[in-house]
Scaffold this motif. Structure first.
Motif, PDB file in Angstrom:
ATOM      1  N   HIS A   1       0.818  -1.217   0.000  1.00 32.41           N
ATOM      2  CA  HIS A   1       0.000   0.000   0.000  1.00 32.41           C
ATOM      3  C   HIS A   1       0.849   1.262   0.000  1.00 32.41           C
ATOM      4  O   HIS A   1       2.002   1.255   0.424  1.00 32.41           O
ATOM      5  N   LYS A   2       0.236   2.341  -0.462  1.00 33.55           N
ATOM      6  CA  LYS A   2       0.897   3.652  -0.434  1.00 33.55           C
ATOM      7  C   LYS A   2       0.977   4.133   1.003  1.00 33.55           C
ATOM      8  O   LYS A   2       0.294   3.631   1.893  1.00 33.55           O
ATOM      9  N   SER A   3       1.789   5.178   1.197  1.00 31.81           N
ATOM     10  CA  SER A   3       2.080   5.646   2.549  1.00 31.81           C
ATOM     11  C   SER A   3       0.814   6.004   3.340  1.00 31.81           C
ATOM     12  O   SER A   3       0.659   5.613   4.489  1.00 31.81           O
ATOM     13  N   SER A   4      -0.117   6.735   2.714  1.00 30.29           N
ATOM     14  CA  SER A   4      -1.304   7.184   3.470  1.00 30.29           C
ATOM     15  C   SER A   4      -2.146   5.999   3.929  1.00 30.29           C
ATOM     16  O   SER A   4      -2.687   5.992   5.041  1.00 30.29           O
ATOM     17  N   GLN A   5      -2.249   4.940   3.080  1.00 30.39           N
ATOM     18  CA  GLN A   5      -3.021   3.761   3.488  1.00 30.39           C
ATOM     19  C   GLN A   5      -2.298   2.983   4.605  1.00 30.39           C
ATOM     20  O   GLN A   5      -2.947   2.387   5.457  1.00 30.39           O
ATOM     21  N   CYS A   6      -0.966   3.014   4.585  1.00 28.40           N
ATOM     22  CA  CYS A   6      -0.208   2.374   5.680  1.00 28.40           C
ATOM     23  C   CYS A   6      -0.527   3.060   7.016  1.00 28.40           C
ATOM     24  O   CYS A   6      -0.632   2.397   8.056  1.00 28.40           O
ATOM     25  N   MET A   7      -0.683   4.387   6.981  1.00 22.75           N
ATOM     26  CA  MET A   7      -1.037   5.129   8.208  1.00 22.75           C
ATOM     27  C   MET A   7      -2.419   4.678   8.706  1.00 22.75           C
ATOM     28  O   MET A   7      -2.612   4.441   9.895  1.00 22.75           O
ATOM     29  N   TRP A   8      -3.387   4.576   7.778  1.00 24.00           N
ATOM     30  CA  TRP A   8      -4.742   4.114   8.153  1.00 24.00           C
ATOM     31  C   TRP A   8      -4.683   2.721   8.763  1.00 24.00           C
ATOM     32  O   TRP A   8      -5.352   2.428   9.746  1.00 24.00           O
ATOM     33  N   LEU A   9      -3.861   1.870   8.136  1.00 28.08           N
ATOM     34  CA  LEU A   9      -3.773   0.476   8.596  1.00 28.08           C
ATOM     35  C   LEU A   9      -3.203   0.431  10.017  1.00 28.08           C
ATOM     36  O   LEU A   9      -3.689  -0.322  10.870  1.00 28.08           O
ATOM     37  N   MET A  10      -2.198   1.245  10.291  1.00 23.07           N
ATOM     38  CA  MET A  10      -1.645   1.290  11.643  1.00 23.07           C
ATOM     39  C   MET A  10      -2.679   1.806  12.648  1.00 23.07           C
ATOM     40  O   MET A  10      -2.755   1.330  13.785  1.00 23.07           O
ATOM     41  N   GLN A  11      -3.491   2.761  12.221  1.00 23.11           N
ATOM     42  CA  GLN A  11      -4.575   3.235  13.096  1.00 23.11           C
ATOM     43  C   GLN A  11      -5.557   2.106  13.381  1.00 23.11           C
ATOM     44  O   GLN A  11      -6.018   1.932  14.518  1.00 23.11           O
ATOM     45  N   ALA A  12      -5.867   1.314  12.351  1.00 20.64           N
ATOM     46  CA  ALA A  12      -6.768   0.164  12.528  1.00 20.64           C
ATOM     47  C   ALA A  12      -6.183  -0.804  13.562  1.00 20.64           C
ATOM     48  O   ALA A  12      -6.894  -1.290  14.459  1.00 20.64           O
ATOM     49  N   LEU A  13      -4.886  -1.056  13.446  1.00 23.84           N
ATOM     50  CA  LEU A  13      -4.243  -2.002  14.367  1.00 23.84           C
ATOM     51  C   LEU A  13      -4.181  -1.428  15.787  1.00 23.84           C
ATOM     52  O   LEU A  13      -4.239  -2.174  16.769  1.00 23.84           O
ATOM     53  N   GLY A  14      -4.082  -0.097  15.892  1.00 20.95           N
ATOM     54  CA  GLY A  14      -4.133   0.542  17.213  1.00 20.95           C
ATOM     55  C   GLY A  14      -5.476   0.281  17.890  1.00 20.95           C
ATOM     56  O   GLY A  14      -5.532  -0.060  19.085  1.00 20.95           O
ATOM     57  N   PHE A  15      -6.570   0.417  17.134  1.00 22.39           N
ATOM     58  CA  PHE A  15      -7.907   0.098  17.668  1.00 22.39           C
ATOM     59  C   PHE A  15      -7.978  -1.367  18.108  1.00 22.39           C
ATOM     60  O   PHE A  15      -8.475  -1.690  19.192  1.00 22.39           O
ATOM     61  N   LEU A  16      -7.468  -2.244  17.245  1.00 24.33           N
ATOM     62  CA  LEU A  16      -7.527  -3.690  17.499  1.00 24.33           C
ATOM     63  C   LEU A  16      -6.765  -4.048  18.786  1.00 24.33           C
ATOM     64  O   LEU A  16      -7.286  -4.744  19.669  1.00 24.33           O
ATOM     65  N   LEU A  17      -5.529  -3.557  18.893  1.00 17.85           N
ATOM     66  CA  LEU A  17      -4.686  -3.894  20.058  1.00 17.85           C
ATOM     67  C   LEU A  17      -5.277  -3.343  21.355  1.00 17.85           C
ATOM     68  O   LEU A  17      -5.172  -3.973  22.412  1.00 17.85           O
ATOM     69  N   SER A  18      -5.906  -2.169  21.274  1.00 18.04           N
ATOM     70  CA  SER A  18      -6.432  -1.519  22.493  1.00 18.04           C
ATOM     71  C   SER A  18      -7.414  -2.404  23.251  1.00 18.04           C
ATOM     72  O   SER A  18      -7.554  -2.272  24.470  1.00 18.04           O
ATOM     73  N   ALA A  19      -8.132  -3.267  22.528  1.00 14.43           N
ATOM     74  CA  ALA A  19      -9.185  -4.062  23.163  1.00 14.43           C
ATOM     75  C   ALA A  19      -8.667  -5.408  23.674  1.00 14.43           C
ATOM     76  O   ALA A  19      -9.410  -6.157  24.308  1.00 14.43           O
ATOM     77  N   LEU A  20      -7.410  -5.724  23.405  1.00 18.31           N
ATOM     78  CA  LEU A  20      -6.864  -7.009  23.852  1.00 18.31           C
ATOM     79  C   LEU A  20      -6.408  -6.898  25.311  1.00 18.31           C
ATOM     80  O   LEU A  20      -6.171  -5.794  25.817  1.00 18.31           O
ATOM     81  N   PRO A  21      -6.243  -8.042  26.002  1.00 20.74           N
ATOM     82  CA  PRO A  21      -5.665  -8.003  27.356  1.00 20.74           C
ATOM     83  C   PRO A  21      -4.275  -7.358  27.305  1.00 20.74           C
ATOM     84  O   PRO A  21      -3.531  -7.546  26.339  1.00 20.74           O
ATOM     85  N   VAL A  22      -3.907  -6.624  28.369  1.00 15.79           N
ATOM     86  CA  VAL A  22      -2.666  -5.851  28.341  1.00 15.79           C
ATOM     87  C   VAL A  22      -1.446  -6.734  28.088  1.00 15.79           C
ATOM     88  O   VAL A  22      -0.555  -6.366  27.326  1.00 15.79           O
ATOM     89  N   GLU A  23      -1.412  -7.947  28.715  1.00 11.15           N
ATOM     90  CA  GLU A  23      -0.252  -8.827  28.496  1.00 11.15           C
ATOM     91  C   GLU A  23      -0.116  -9.160  27.012  1.00 11.15           C
ATOM     92  O   GLU A  23       0.989  -9.209  26.468  1.00 11.15           O
ATOM     93  N   GLU A  24      -1.262  -9.366  26.363  1.00  7.82           N
ATOM     94  CA  GLU A  24      -1.246  -9.725  24.940  1.00  7.82           C
ATOM     95  C   GLU A  24      -0.830  -8.522  24.090  1.00  7.82           C
ATOM     96  O   GLU A  24      -0.132  -8.665  23.080  1.00  7.82           O
ATOM     97  N   ILE A  25      -1.260  -7.334  24.541  1.00  5.22           N
ATOM     98  CA  ILE A  25      -0.896  -6.116  23.785  1.00  5.22           C
ATOM     99  C   ILE A  25       0.619  -6.003  23.679  1.00  5.22           C
ATOM    100  O   ILE A  25       1.171  -5.764  22.608  1.00  5.22           O
ATOM    101  N   LEU A  26       1.309  -6.205  24.829  1.00  5.36           N
ATOM    102  CA  LEU A  26       2.760  -6.020  24.851  1.00  5.36           C
ATOM    103  C   LEU A  26       3.453  -6.954  23.873  1.00  5.36           C
ATOM    104  O   LEU A  26       4.337  -6.548  23.121  1.00  5.36           O
ATOM    105  N   VAL A  27       3.004  -8.197  23.849  1.00  3.17           N
ATOM    106  CA  VAL A  27       3.616  -9.201  22.960  1.00  3.17           C
ATOM    107  C   VAL A  27       3.352  -8.833  21.509  1.00  3.17           C
ATOM    108  O   VAL A  27       4.266  -8.809  20.674  1.00  3.17           O
ATOM    109  N   ARG A  28       2.081  -8.561  21.210  1.00  2.50           N
ATOM    110  CA  ARG A  28       1.713  -8.295  19.811  1.00  2.50           C
ATOM    111  C   ARG A  28       2.292  -6.956  19.323  1.00  2.50           C
ATOM    112  O   ARG A  28       2.686  -6.823  18.164  1.00  2.50           O
ATOM    113  N   LEU A  29       2.351  -5.979  20.216  1.00  2.00           N
ATOM    114  CA  LEU A  29       2.920  -4.688  19.847  1.00  2.00           C
ATOM    115  C   LEU A  29       4.399  -4.840  19.515  1.00  2.00           C
ATOM    116  O   LEU A  29       4.883  -4.275  18.525  1.00  2.00           O
ATOM    117  N   HIS A  30       5.088  -5.637  20.320  1.00  2.00           N
ATOM    118  CA  HIS A  30       6.512  -5.887  20.075  1.00  2.00           C
ATOM    119  C   HIS A  30       6.702  -6.534  18.704  1.00  2.00           C
ATOM    120  O   HIS A  30       7.561  -6.121  17.913  1.00  2.00           O
TER     121      HIS A  30
END
Length: 943
Positions: free
Chosen positions: A587-616
């Motif tokens: 994807h182009k740069s602007s769509q990559c930014m949207w995708l990262m925002q999507a993943l931010g929403f997704l990670l926020s709802a996971l258990p914190v221990e899981e967030i750390l692993v997946r974020l890493h």
């Protein structure tokens, strides 16, 4: 106009003679040097305003002069009459009128541009004299253009020998420009009303003559076209349709003449588009059969691909139907005629061909359907029910027509369209989408059921589903409605969600619409998460295709935002596919930014221990890539890569809401995201800054990462405040820019209240302030972005931690002065009592501030800034009224200050009015604005 051998040069100070005017015109038209052209233009403009212009303009109109010279002469006449009329003695009015009429007769055979300008000049004269000094202008004009017999002395022989046809055209030109000159003239309201009434009274003399000329077999097409244009001009004066509907009816006969068609359409549309026409219901009803009578001509034009004719007839039908919708609906005895007109417009909406390549008519009709629906739904309930019975079936037909018109052409044809045609078609589909959404209000749930049944039949029938455009159009209809209407209660959505996976998305345009349709149902999916399992694989399938970049990424983002709490079972699949497309740079740069925002929403709802692993897991490859780039020598390619990765990090932190998740957990030992994960990134960024410190884009991207990190982590960011404060100071000292100030403002907002951070924050603010004040010494207007961000930073300090101003290192006086350039005083002044150093500066320098503001209001600054200065004056009056009263008295007693245009009495009135208002912001703005206009000599000038 041939250039002379030597056009000469026009000095600015040159005697006003006919010869010099001609030389200046030659210089304007033929001199190759732009500077000399500009000199000539300026000199000629001054010449037109001079007193001598009344004389030299006639010489320029001599028969031996070139057309361009004659045109300037006629234009000068118009300028003098319209702008300098009061300079002409009253006893010369009659001779001027006779001269003008004589010259118009002389130029009736051309040149056309000179004739038109002379007609405009006479029209301007008429507007100065009507009605007192020239009571019957039209009758006098008509009389002047009557064919005359030559007298024995041959006094009018020149005119009499001229062509009566040319005289007729000249008269029509004069009658046409008269209302046009009225519309374009700057007139006082009372004078405009008086003139409008007087001119409307002249219509009784104009209308019969136009009718006679239009009906006469002797009239040429040229004369008839002029008649049509003349009627169109007078219609703009709101002349009563009741007095001219027969003339308008005659215009319909001109539609059968190809040479007159365009002019006739324009005239008819102008005539029946006047809202005033609704007072003449009988006239409107009489015109209806004529409009309906065009249906056969319309059908033939559509069949023959005659776009001009179908376009013109459609304009007439829509003008009649849209302007007078409610009035015509209420003519119950003529309901069949209006229904026929509605069906005629429906035919125009569905006219064969693809917009905008093979038809341009259908788009004209879309607003009509809004108007008709609004009028029907505005009736009281019982009456509304009767109209709905008649018109609901029409609106269901309309939906079919709109969906058909939204069809894409074949891929081969579409590939041959220009980019402009494709963009116009995209906008056209947006307009159709808006119309479908609006129509839902009338048709309701039945519309969705209708679309669902058709989609089901289509997907179950292999032959039908082979035509991808039909499926795409139905989904487009669903999406148009679901995008803005709450479909949560619709019983067809579960079925639709079940049908979508059956769609073959091998066609890109169909796949795009499938994605957008899923996105429009994201809120519904949040309420029905059991359906996610069937839909998500399709979205992830789209995500890996570059051609579906925008639609698939935006849909995933919507699902991650709305359904995040139910995405746990699918998180691994979403993250795996997303990471894959990011690393492969699908994807182009602007769509990559949207995708990262999507993943931010997704990670926020996971258990914190899981967030750390997946974020890493998510961030590590990009941080490693950034590490490699940080070691390289600067070049344009790696700069863009650095900005891209930093942008992705910012986007991720924009939506990553970890604290909310952690706050929901019981017990103090719940794991929180510490900034250790940022420490490595921080070290990398230091390395990057060592090479890119003077590049504003890279620095802005760096500040963006930390700004979003601070917002996300809030107080968890605490351990890094000292490091970030040091780095920000380093950035700003080396290369001041607004993004560093914006980040500092965020840090003040979050950390200024914490005792263990205050020393770092104070040191940073002192450094940023002293650096900025140094810049401002060279003039803050050269750095508007820094000035604005600096003021926002200090406004935040005043709100969150005003005692930072107690610092000996902070130059409060200089800060006060820089406030004169901005509008920080509305924040600064209320704090003067709490912060002694601010109060001291105000006591000492408040008079200078008041003087500076008054000077600006009086003409020293653009008028657009007056509103801001009024807010500062209001704030001064609210917080130190006694001091302001004293400062106003002392500054305004200076003669000629702030302007020679205002008297002592006016200054006193301004002071009294201002001091009375301590709360009413609107009234203070009015007082300051009025005083500013007085100071500038503009009051009463129309501003």
């Amino acid at each position: 106009m041939e250039p002379p051998a030597n056009p000469g040069d026009i000095p600015v100070e040159l005697e006003l003679t006919v010869e010099n005017v001609e030389s200046a015109l030659y210089q304007l038209y033929f001199d190759p040097e732009m500077e000399r052209k500009n000199v000539a233009q300026k000199w000629l403009t001054q010449a037109q305003t001079s007193a001598q212009a009344w004389q030299f303009c006639w010489a320029l109109l001599g028969p031996d002069k070139l057309p361009e010279v004659q045109f300037f002469g006629a234009s000068t006449l118009h300028t003098k009459i319209s702008r300098h009329w009061s300079d002409l003695p009253t006893d010369q009015h009659e001779s001027l009128r006779m001269q003008l009429l004589s010259h118009i007769l002389h130029f009736s055979s051309g040149p056309r541009m000179v004739l038109t300008r002379l007609c405009v000049a006479l029209a301007a004269m008429a507007l100065n004299l009507i009605p007192q000094a020239w009571s019957q202008p039209v009758a006098d004009m008509v009389r002047a253009f009557q064919p005359q017999k030559p007298d024995s002395e041959g006094g009018s022989g020149a005119e009499a020998t001229q062509d009566p046809h040319a005289h007729c055209l000249a008269l029509l030109e004069l009658l046409t420009v008269l209302p046009e000159e009225f519309q374009s003239s700057r007139l006082a309201q009372a004078r405009r009303a008086q003139l409008r009434e007087a001119l409307a009274g002249e219509w009784a003399a104009v209308c019969p003559m136009l009718r006679q000329l239009l009906q006469s077999q002797d009239s040429s097409n040229q004369v008839k076209e002029k008649v049509l244009r003349c009627l169109s001009s007078w219609v703009g004066l709101d002349v009563p349709l009741g007095e001219s509907h027969e003339l308008v009816q005659d215009c319909f006969t001109a539609l059968s003449n190809p040479e007159l068609f365009d002019a006739a359409v324009e005239t008819i549309v102008n005539a029946i588009s006047q809202p005033d026409c609704q007072r003449y219901i009988d006239a409107l009803v009489n015109l209806m059969p004529l409009v309906l009578g065009l249906h056969d001509q319309l059908k033939k034009a559509a069949q023959d691909g005659d776009m001009e004719t179908s376009h013109g007839i459609c304009r007439i039908a829509v003008a009649m139907g849209e302007t007078h919708s409610r009035v015509l609906l209420e003519q119950v005895e003529h309901w069949q005629e209006y229904l026929a007109l509605v069906n005629m417009i429906l035919f125009c909406t569905g006219i064969p061909g693809h917009y905008p390549v093979s038809e341009t008519t259908s788009s004209l009709t879309l607003t009509f359907w809004y108007t008709l629906q609004d009028d029907i739904l505005s009736f009281e309930e019982q009456k509304q029910a009767v109209y709905l019975q008649v018109y609901r079936p029409v609106y269901f037909q309309l939906v079919d027509v709109l969906l058909h018109k939204s069809h894409y052409p074949s891929q081969e044809d579409y590939a041959s369209w220009s980019s402009d045609d494709k963009e116009q078609f995209r906008i056209y589909r947006v307009d159709i989408s808006d119309t479908l959404m609006y129509v839902y209000e009338m048709l309701g749930a039945e519309l969705l059921s209708n679309l669902y049944d058709r989609l089901g039949r289509q997907l179950m029938d292999p032959q039908q589903s082979a035509v991808w455009q039909d499926t795409e159009a139905l989904l487009f209809g669903f999406q148009s409605i679901a995008e803005t209407i709450d479909v949560n209660y619709s019983d067809v959505i579960p079925g639709l969600i079940g049908l979508i996976p059956r769609i073959n998305i091998s066609n890109v345009m169909l796949a795009d619409t499938v994605m957008y349709t899923i996105g429009s149902l994201a809120e519904w999916l949040a309420d029905h998460p059991v359906m996610l399992g069937g839909i998500l694989p399709m979205v992830l399938q789209g995500l890996v295709k570059a051609e579906l970049s925008v639609s698939s990424v935006s849909t995933l983002k919507r699902i991650c935002r709305e359904c995040r709490h139910d995405l746990g079972p699918y998180a691994q699949d979403i993250l795996t596919v997303s990471q894959d497309v990011l690393l492969k740079e699908v994807h182009k740069s602007s769509q990559c930014m949207w995708l990262m925002q999507a993943l931010g929403f997704l990670l926020s709802a996971l258990p914190v221990e899981e967030i750390l692993v997946r974020l890493h897991t998510l961030v590590t490859p990009h941080v490693q890539q950034l590490d490699t780039l940080a070691q390289q020598e600067p070049n344009p390619s790696n700069k863009q890569s650095i900005i891209h990765i930093l942008g992705m990090m910012s986007s991720l932190f924009t939506t990553l809401d970890i604290n909310r998740q952690a706050d929901n957990l019981e017990g103090a030992s719940s794991p929180r995201l510490a900034p250790m994960q940022l420490q490595y990134l921080f070290t990398l960024i230091r390395t990057i800054l060592s090479k890119w410190l003077d590049d504003s884009e890279v620095v802005e991207a760096v500040c963006g990462v930390f700004d979003k990190s601070v917002r996300t982590l809030l107080h968890d960011f605490g351990p890094m405040v000292a490091q970030l404060s040091g780095m920000l100071g380093q950035i700003y000292s080396a290369f001041p820019q607004a993004s560093a100030l914006d980040l500092a403002r965020q840090m003040v907002h979050i950390f200024a209240g914490e005792e263990h951070h205050i020393s770092n924050i104070r040191s940073l603010i002192e450094l940023l302030t002293s650096t900025t004040l140094t810049i401002f010494q060279q003039g803050p207007r050269d750095h508007p972005d820094i000035a604005e961000s600096f003021m926002h930073l200090h406004a935040q300090i005043l709100k969150r931690k005003p005692d930072l101003y107690l610092s000996d290192q902070l130059d409060v006086k200089a800060l006060f002065y820089c406030g004169e350039y901005q509008y920080m005083f509305t924040e600064l002044l209320p704090r003067c009592k709490d912060v002694p150093s601010l109060g001291d500066v105000l006591q000492r320098d408040g008079k200078l501030l008041t003087e500076t503001i008054l000077q600006a209001v009086g003409g020293g600054s653009p008028r657009s800034l007056t509103e801001h200065f009024s807010e500062v004056l209001l704030s001064l009056n609210r917080h130190c009224p006694a001091l302001l009263s004293q400062w106003l008295k002392e500054t305004l007693q200076t003669p000629g200050f702030p302007s020679a245009h205002v008297s002592t009495e006016q200054k006193h009135t301004f002071s009294q009015q201002l001091l009375r208002e301590q709360t009413n912001k609107r009234r203070v703005k009015e007082i300051v604005k009025e005083f500013s206009l007085l100071c500038r000599g503009l009051q009463g000038s129309g501003y």
